[in-house]
Scaffold this motif. Structure first.
Motif, PDB file in Angstrom:
ATOM      1  N   ASN A   1       4.488  -2.108  -9.337  1.00  0.00           N
ATOM      2  CA  ASN A   1       5.031  -0.743  -9.500  1.00  0.00           C
ATOM      3  C   ASN A   1       6.207  -0.781 -10.471  1.00  0.00           C
ATOM      4  N   PRO A   2       5.939  -1.083 -11.758  1.00  0.00           N
ATOM      5  CA  PRO A   2       7.059  -1.296 -12.686  1.00  0.00           C
ATOM      6  C   PRO A   2       7.948  -0.068 -12.884  1.00  0.00           C
ATOM      7  N   ASP A   3       7.433   1.128 -12.586  1.00  0.00           N
ATOM      8  CA  ASP A   3       8.237   2.338 -12.797  1.00  0.00           C
ATOM      9  C   ASP A   3       9.045   2.726 -11.566  1.00  0.00           C
ATOM     10  N   LYS A   4       8.853   1.998 -10.464  1.00  0.00           N
ATOM     11  CA  LYS A   4       9.554   2.370  -9.236  1.00  0.00           C
ATOM     12  C   LYS A   4      10.703   1.401  -8.964  1.00  0.00           C
ATOM     13  N   GLU A   5      11.645   1.860  -8.148  1.00  0.00           N
ATOM     14  CA  GLU A   5      12.809   1.012  -7.849  1.00  0.00           C
ATOM     15  C   GLU A   5      12.755   0.550  -6.389  1.00  0.00           C
TER      16      GLU A   5
ATOM     17  N   THR B   1       0.838  -1.195   0.000  1.00  0.00           N
ATOM     18  CA  THR B   1       0.000   0.000   0.000  1.00  0.00           C
ATOM     19  C   THR B   1       0.876   1.249   0.000  1.00  0.00           C
ATOM     20  N   PHE B   2       1.884   1.259   0.859  1.00  0.00           N
ATOM     21  CA  PHE B   2       2.746   2.438   0.980  1.00  0.00           C
ATOM     22  C   PHE B   2       3.443   2.722  -0.359  1.00  0.00           C
ATOM     23  N   ALA B   3       3.977   1.668  -0.979  1.00  0.00           N
ATOM     24  CA  ALA B   3       4.712   1.866  -2.239  1.00  0.00           C
ATOM     25  C   ALA B   3       3.795   2.370  -3.343  1.00  0.00           C
ATOM     26  N   GLN B   4       2.555   1.901  -3.342  1.00  0.00           N
ATOM     27  CA  GLN B   4       1.622   2.322  -4.391  1.00  0.00           C
ATOM     28  C   GLN B   4       1.134   3.743  -4.168  1.00  0.00           C
ATOM     29  N   GLU B   5       0.878   4.079  -2.910  1.00  0.00           N
ATOM     30  CA  GLU B   5       0.245   5.372  -2.635  1.00  0.00           C
ATOM     31  C   GLU B   5       1.257   6.515  -2.544  1.00  0.00           C
TER      32      GLU B   5
END
Ligand code: 13P
Ligand code: SF4
Length: 304
Positions: A245-249, A219-223
């Protein structure tokens, strides 16, 4: 059989047996991909209780399958690897807890779900990493015993106005994650947010931007709009974090964040479990009934 054939056969047999395949967020990537439902300890136990499927294949560790068997005794709960235990859960026994309680008469025991059914049966209420603070805050008593995770215990104690007594257990996987690892990752990735599981040592948690359960990390990574995250928990969580979250590292600060028990279950083990309908996890009624009271009290605490 090649991997695709094994997966097809697992899904065919799951259908034939009317089985629900559950996988914890730390399981191998291919097991998470295959499962009908993935989740944290609390979510999976609740799914096991809620489903109308008569068979549950629990891809996780022993205490999780036991929780499912406590909540849903009418169902067949299969644990594909009976040797997948949890060293933290093994750091406390019912007898040990009974002795510990004698030092603090009348003080309620809040026990992490990472514990055996027998230990749950000796406790007053359970908690998981996602509801621990709410559970402890819900109690009227000014003192509590927190078992078996000393790190989760200290994390809770910092947030509640109660005197807390800790059992001295810990998760060997999260314990291997040091302050030096965390500081090095933060220095190397200064823009990254650091999310950590409450099983990490307190000095590591002190460096974290966000402390939460495994599912809380999704949830945290998405929001959160941040692009980089340092992930302070078992590496299996990276699979879904990266997929969603393909655009996040997502950065694992050390290669030591691997739980060998969580990695035991293979596709072949899941297939064998469905073919043989074993190994099955059951809990004797004299333990199951008090352990269920402890879990039910937890489930009755409102979630945020
Ligand atoms: P959660 O999935 O509840 O955060 O638990 C982590 C864990 O260590 C399970 O063994
Ligand atoms: Fe137990 Fe830690 Fe492995 Fe979870 S990650 S199963 S708490 S040893």
């Amino acid at each position: 059989m090649n991997e695709n054939e094994i997966i097809s056969e697992i899904l065919r047999l799951a259908d034939e047996r009317d089985a629900l395949i559950l996988a914890h967020n730390y399981q191998r990537d291919e097991i998470q991909e295959l499962a009908h439902i993935t989740g944290d300890s609390l979510a999976l136990s609740m799914e096991a209780a809620r489903t109308d499927k008569p068979v549950i294949v629990f891809c996780g560790v022993h205490f999780m399958a036991e929780s499912a068997a406590i909540l849903a005794p009418e169902k067949i709960v299969l644990l594909p690897r009976l040797d997948a235990g949890c060293p933290m859960a093994d750091m406390i026994t019912a007898e040990g807890l009974r002795e510990f309680k004698k030092q603090y008469p009348g003080v309620p025991v809040v026990t992490y779900v990472n514990s055996s059914a027998a230990v749950k049966a000796e406790s007053d209420i359970c908690c998981t990493s996602s509801n621990a603070v709410n559970v402890v805050a819900s109690l009227a008593e000014p003192e509590v015993i927190l078992a078996p995770d000393r790190n989760l215990g200290r994390y809770i104690a910092d947030q509640v106005d109660k005197t807390c007594y800790f059992w001295d257990g810990y998760c060997p996987t999260h314990e291997r994650f040091t302050v030096e690892d965390a500081k090095a990752a933060q220095a190397y990735h200064p823009d990254a947010l650091f999310m950590a599981h409450p099983e990490c040592p307190p000095e590591v948690l002190a460096l974290a931007d966000h402390i939460c359960s495994t599912s809380g990390m999704y949830t945290f990574a998405q929001e959160n709009p941040a692009q980089q995250f340092i992930v302070g928990t078992e590496e299996g969580i990276l699979y879904r974090l990266r997929k969603e979250n393909p655009d996040k590292e997502f950065i694992l600060p050390t290669t030591r964040l691997v739980c060998p028990n969580m990695k035991l279950t293979s596709l072949e083990d899941v297939l064998k479990a469905l073919q043989t309908m074993g190994p099955r996890v059951t809990v004797a009624e004299e333990v199951r009934i008090p352990a269920k009271v402890t879990l039910d009290r937890m489930l009755a605490v409102p979630r945020d």
